[in-house]
Enzyme design. Structure first.
Site, PDB file in Angstrom:
ATOM      1  N   GLY A  13       0.791  -1.238   0.000  1.00 44.29           N
ATOM      2  CA  GLY A  13       0.000   0.000   0.000  1.00 44.29           C
ATOM      3  C   GLY A  13       0.816   1.277   0.000  1.00 44.29           C
ATOM      4  N   SER A  14       2.063   1.230  -0.474  1.00 44.01           N
ATOM      5  CA  SER A  14       2.834   2.483  -0.456  1.00 44.01           C
ATOM      6  C   SER A  14       2.267   3.474  -1.473  1.00 44.01           C
ATOM      7  CB  SER A  14       4.323   2.231  -0.690  1.00 44.01           C
ATOM      8  OG  SER A  14       4.579   1.818  -2.010  1.00 44.01           O
ATOM      9  N   LEU A  95      -9.588  -7.187 -13.479  1.00 40.92           N
ATOM     10  CA  LEU A  95     -10.997  -6.815 -13.426  1.00 40.92           C
ATOM     11  C   LEU A  95     -11.680  -7.188 -14.738  1.00 40.92           C
ATOM     12  CD1 LEU A  95     -10.227  -3.455 -11.717  1.00 40.92           C
ATOM     13  CD2 LEU A  95     -11.569  -5.314 -10.693  1.00 40.92           C
ATOM     14  N   HIS A 111       1.904   0.683 -12.959  1.00 41.10           N
ATOM     15  CA  HIS A 111       2.587  -0.548 -13.333  1.00 41.10           C
ATOM     16  C   HIS A 111       4.100  -0.312 -13.327  1.00 41.10           C
ATOM     17  CE1 HIS A 111       3.061  -4.460 -15.214  1.00 41.10           C
ATOM     18  NE2 HIS A 111       4.002  -3.899 -15.951  1.00 41.10           N
ATOM     19  N   GLU A 144      -9.983  -3.515 -20.860  1.00 43.00           N
ATOM     20  CA  GLU A 144     -10.100  -4.969 -20.702  1.00 43.00           C
ATOM     21  C   GLU A 144      -8.749  -5.697 -20.808  1.00 43.00           C
ATOM     22  OE1 GLU A 144     -12.276  -3.180 -22.251  1.00 43.00           O
ATOM     23  OE2 GLU A 144     -14.307  -3.813 -21.704  1.00 43.00           O
ATOM     24  N   GLY A 145      -7.884  -5.285 -21.717  1.00 42.09           N
ATOM     25  CA  GLY A 145      -6.618  -5.992 -21.903  1.00 42.09           C
ATOM     26  C   GLY A 145      -5.668  -5.775 -20.728  1.00 42.09           C
TER      27      GLY A 145
HETATM   28  C1  GRF Z   1       3.799  -1.376  -7.358  1.00 42.13           C
HETATM   29  O1  GRF Z   1       5.105  -1.697  -7.750  1.00 42.13           O
HETATM   30  C2  GRF Z   1       2.902  -1.216  -8.559  1.00 42.13           C
HETATM   31  O2  GRF Z   1       3.576  -0.765  -9.691  1.00 42.13           O
HETATM   32  C3  GRF Z   1       2.395  -2.608  -8.777  1.00 42.13           C
HETATM   33  O3  GRF Z   1       2.250  -3.148  -7.490  1.00 42.13           O
HETATM   34  C4  GRF Z   1       3.164  -2.521  -6.600  1.00 42.13           C
HETATM   35  C5  GRF Z   1       2.382  -2.067  -5.414  1.00 42.13           C
HETATM   36  O4  GRF Z   1       3.217  -1.567  -4.413  1.00 42.13           O
HETATM   37  N1  GRF Z   1       1.163  -2.575  -9.540  1.00 42.13           N
HETATM   38  P1  GRF Z   1       2.583  -0.896  -3.119  1.00 42.13           P
HETATM   39  O5  GRF Z   1       1.659  -1.940  -2.488  1.00 42.13           O
HETATM   40  O6  GRF Z   1       1.826   0.326  -3.551  1.00 42.13           O
HETATM   41  O7  GRF Z   1       3.722  -0.572  -2.236  1.00 42.13           O
END
Ligand code: GRF
Length: 202
Positions: A13-14, A95, A111, A144-145
Site C-alpha cells: 500500500g505504499s 478486473l 505498473h 479490458e486488456g
Molecule cells: C507497485 O510496484 C505497482 O507498480 C504494482 O504493485 C506494486 C504495489 O506496491 N502494480 P505498493 O503496495 O503500492 O507498495
C-alpha cells in the site's frame, strides 16, 4: 464539486499512502480518498488506512462464486462510497469487462515498467531479465486488456549493472509514488478524451 477517489490494493500500500497523503496535503485539489478496498486480510495497506483514518474494507475473493460476482461486490462498495475515480495500487486481480465498462475511463493503475514493455506480473524483474538499460513506471487507464490501457504518464529509471529486483524496486517505488500523484492531478484537473487508446487532453 468534490471528487471522490477510492483505492483498491492487495499488498503493502505504499502507492495508496502516497495518494492519501497527497490528497490530505491538498495536492490533488478538492479530491478526497473515500476508502480503501483490499482483497487480502493481511494487506499492509489496511494499516496505512487505519493510520490515516480512512475507511477500509476487506472483500474476499473466494467467498464469491465467480469473478463477476467479486467484481460486483467491488462495485457495490464503490457505489456506497459514491466513488468517481478508482485507483488500483498493487491490486493483483484482473478486473472483468463488466467492471471496466461500469467505470470506463475512471479506473487508473500503476505498473512497474514502461508499458507496453513488460506487462503482467513482476514488471521490474522482467525488465532486469531482458537486460534493458532503462525501465520505469506507467500510470494508465484500465481497459479490458492486461496493462493495455491509455498511458497517462510515465517516468524512467536507469537499470544499474548490479541491480537486483529488490534494488530496482527500491528506486522505482518513490518514482511510482510521484508519477501516480502527478497523473491523478492531471486526470482530475484537465478534461480529456480517449481516442484510439490514447489520451487526448482537451
Ligand atoms: C507497485 O510496484 C505497482 O507498480 C504494482 O504493485 C506494486 C504495489 O506496491 N502494480 P505498493 O503496495 O503500492 O507498495
Amino acid at each position: 464539486m468534490e471528487r471522490r477517489l477510492a483505492v483498491i490494493a492487495s499488498g503493502t500500500g505504499s502507492n495508496f499512502a502516497a495518494l492519501a497523503d497527497a490528497a490530505a496535503a491538498g495536492i490533488l485539489g478538492d479530491a478526497k480518498i473515500v476508502g480503501l478496498i483490499v482483497d487480502s486480510e493481511t494487506a499492509g495497506a489496511r494499516q496505512k488506512a487505519r493510520d490515516r483514518q480512512i475507511e477500509h474494507v476487506f472483500i474476499a475473493h473466494k467467498v464469491h462464486p465467480s469473478a463477476e460476482a467479486f467484481d460486483g461486490a467491488l462495485t457495490s462498495q464503490l457505489e456506497r462510497w459514491n466513488a468517481d475515480w478508482i485507483c488500483l495500487a498493487g491490486f493483483l486481480r484482473i478486473l472483468g469487462p463488466g467492471f471496466v465498462s461500469r467505470w470506463r475511463n475512471r479506473v487508473v493503475n500503476v505498473h512497474p515498467s514502461l508499458l507496453p514493455a513488460f506487462p503482467g506480473l513482476h514488471g521490474a524483474k522482467q525488465a532486469l531479465d531482458a537486460g534493458v538499460k532503462e525501465t520505469g513506471c506507467t500510470v494508465h487507464l484500465v481497459i479490458e486488456g492486461l496493462d493495455a490501457g491509455p498511458v497517462v504518464l510515465q517516468n524512467k529509471l536507469p537499470v544499474l549493472p548490479n541491480d537486483t529486483e529488490a534494488t530496482l524496486l527500491e528506486r522505482l517505488h518513490p518514482i511510482e509514488h510521484r508519477t501516480y500523484v502527478e497523473a491523478m492531478r492531471m486526470l482530475l484537473e484537465r478534461p480529456f478524451a480517449v481516442v484510439d487508446n490514447r489520451i487526448v487532453w482537451t
